[in-house]
Design a protein around this motif. Structure first.
Motif: not given
Length: 413
Positions: A217-228
């Motif tokens: 879930x946190x990986x998906x959020x990182x992708x959604x927000x373009x964050x490392x």
């Protein structure tokens, strides 16, 4: 007492702090009093991690005082920059050691979400399922995953340079037991609450399936927000890779022959693709917008064997993978395995970290020791090594100039 300056130690080359050294992963909010030492440090910037409910706001507080803006990262080390008070890149997220405190409500309709019975929740996500009532009653009420994700999103919006971390999977960790009077007497009041703090360990671990849900879930959020992201993996290298792989499934780069790549490079744009001449890689263009995978991933204090590097260096992977190493973790038992892995990691994918719980002189010393070790292993001069590691950190944090094209390790040169 402050440590001696290396230039005063006979036969030891002075360390080039002026070229800027960056800590890719640390925990100074575990010792809040060390905040005052941040601006005194020789390291130019620290990447600080959140891990649990008690430290999310602390990381935010540190970042409000010392945080780097997104545009600052690329200019670090420029003339007039060294004395800047901006010295932190914050990271927000939930560590696997505390993932049991979260229940997954993301698959439910909002109107159907109900707070689970705490006792039953913990019996379902811990292994073995606990029946110790004193232990169960000592655990906090679980929080919904949707609330965690919303909190992280808000913090990322407030700090455009921020990462998601520390997140991951840990098969070895066991939860600490509830507080008893004997442990209370030895408690270190200087440490931020919520961690082990010297308590005895219980027999209970967080089930891997539950850890994977929270991580993904946190990986998906990182992708959604373009964050490392900064990822923790202990005794779970295959599981971590498989979880990461699930996020970029369907977004892999397409490999074609080098001769065909050169022939097609001139027409790739007309077909909606991007070809890199001579690399044999063509990227099928996906619709613009958020991705389900992080653009850049740091495997912190990476402890896998050299052979496992190959799966992360697959040129089809659309994310840029970095490997970070620390004196405390990777060289705690001699470092033979770390030596082989560091040698095999591509030069432009290597990071260093302290993984320390407080800012100050010891953190600087750990970073210097790690840089010296890396330079010796890679056969770099100190100047070459510090410059290379600084460039790598900037690319990891900001993505400036970051690519996932094949790069050569020492073994391939």
């Amino acid at each position: 007492m402050s440590r001696p300056d290396p230039k005063d130690e006979p036969g030891k080359e002075a360390f080039p702090w002026h070229l800027c050294v960056f800590d890719a992963h640390c925990h100074p909010t575990d010792t809040v009093a060390s905040q005052v030492d941040v601006p005194k440090m020789k390291a130019r910037a620290l990447t600080i991690m959140a891990t649990r409910g008690e430290d999310q706001d602390l990381v935010r507080h540190f970042a409000s005082r010392y945080g780097l803006d997104k545009g600052d990262v690329e200019n670090l080390g420029s003339q007039g920059d060294v004395d800047s008070p901006k010295r932190l890149v914050p990271s927000f997220g939930w560590h696997p050691w505390f993932s049991h405190q979260i229940f997954d409500d993301t698959c439910l309709v909002k109107s159907d979400v109900q707070k689970p019975n705490a006792r039953e929740h913990y019996k379902s996500v811990l292994s073995p399922s606990p029946d110790d009532e004193d232990f169960l009653s000592s655990l906090p009420d679980p929080k919904p995953l949707s609330e965690l994700l919303a909190q992280v999103r808000t913090n990322l919006e407030s700090f455009p340079s921020a990462l998601i971390g520390e997140i991951g999977i840990d098969r070895s960790f066991r939860l600490p037991m509830q507080w008893i009077s004997e442990d209370e007497e030895k408690r270190d009041e200087s440490l931020t609450p919520g961690g082990r703090e010297g308590r005895s360990l219980s027999p209970y671990r967080v089930q891997i399936d539950h850890q994977r849900k929270i991580l993904k879930a946190q990986l998906n959020l990182a992708g959604d927000m373009d964050r490392a992201v900064s990822v923790h993996g202990v005794a779970a290298h295959g599981i971590v890779f498989d979880t990461l792989k699930e996020t970029w499934k369907g977004h892999e780069k397409v490999l074609i022959g080098k001769r065909r790549s050169r022939r097609r490079s001139n027409v790739a744009g007309a077909r909606g693709n991007e070809a890199t001449p001579g690399t044999g890689i063509e990227t099928q263009c996906k619709p613009m917008g958020p991705k389900p995978y992080p653009p850049r991933i740091c495997l912190h204090s990476y402890s896998g064997p050299p052979d496992t590097l190959k799966q992360y260096l697959d040129p089809c992977i659309p994310a840029s993978i970095y490997f970070s190493f620390s004196r405390l973790v990777n060289f705690s038992n001699g470092g033979e395995k770390a030596l082989a892995v560091i040698k095999a990691v591509p030069d432009d994918k290597l990071l260093i970290e302290s993984d320390l719980h407080s800012a100050g002189d010891r953190m600087d010393q750990l970073l210097e020791d790690m840089v010296r070790s890396v330079c010796e292993i890679k056969k770099w001069s100190l100047v070459e090594g510090v410059i290379q590691l600084a460039d790598n950190w900037k690319q990891f944090i900001s993505g400036a100039g970051s690519t996932n094209e094949p790069s050569k390790s020492d073994n391939e040169r």
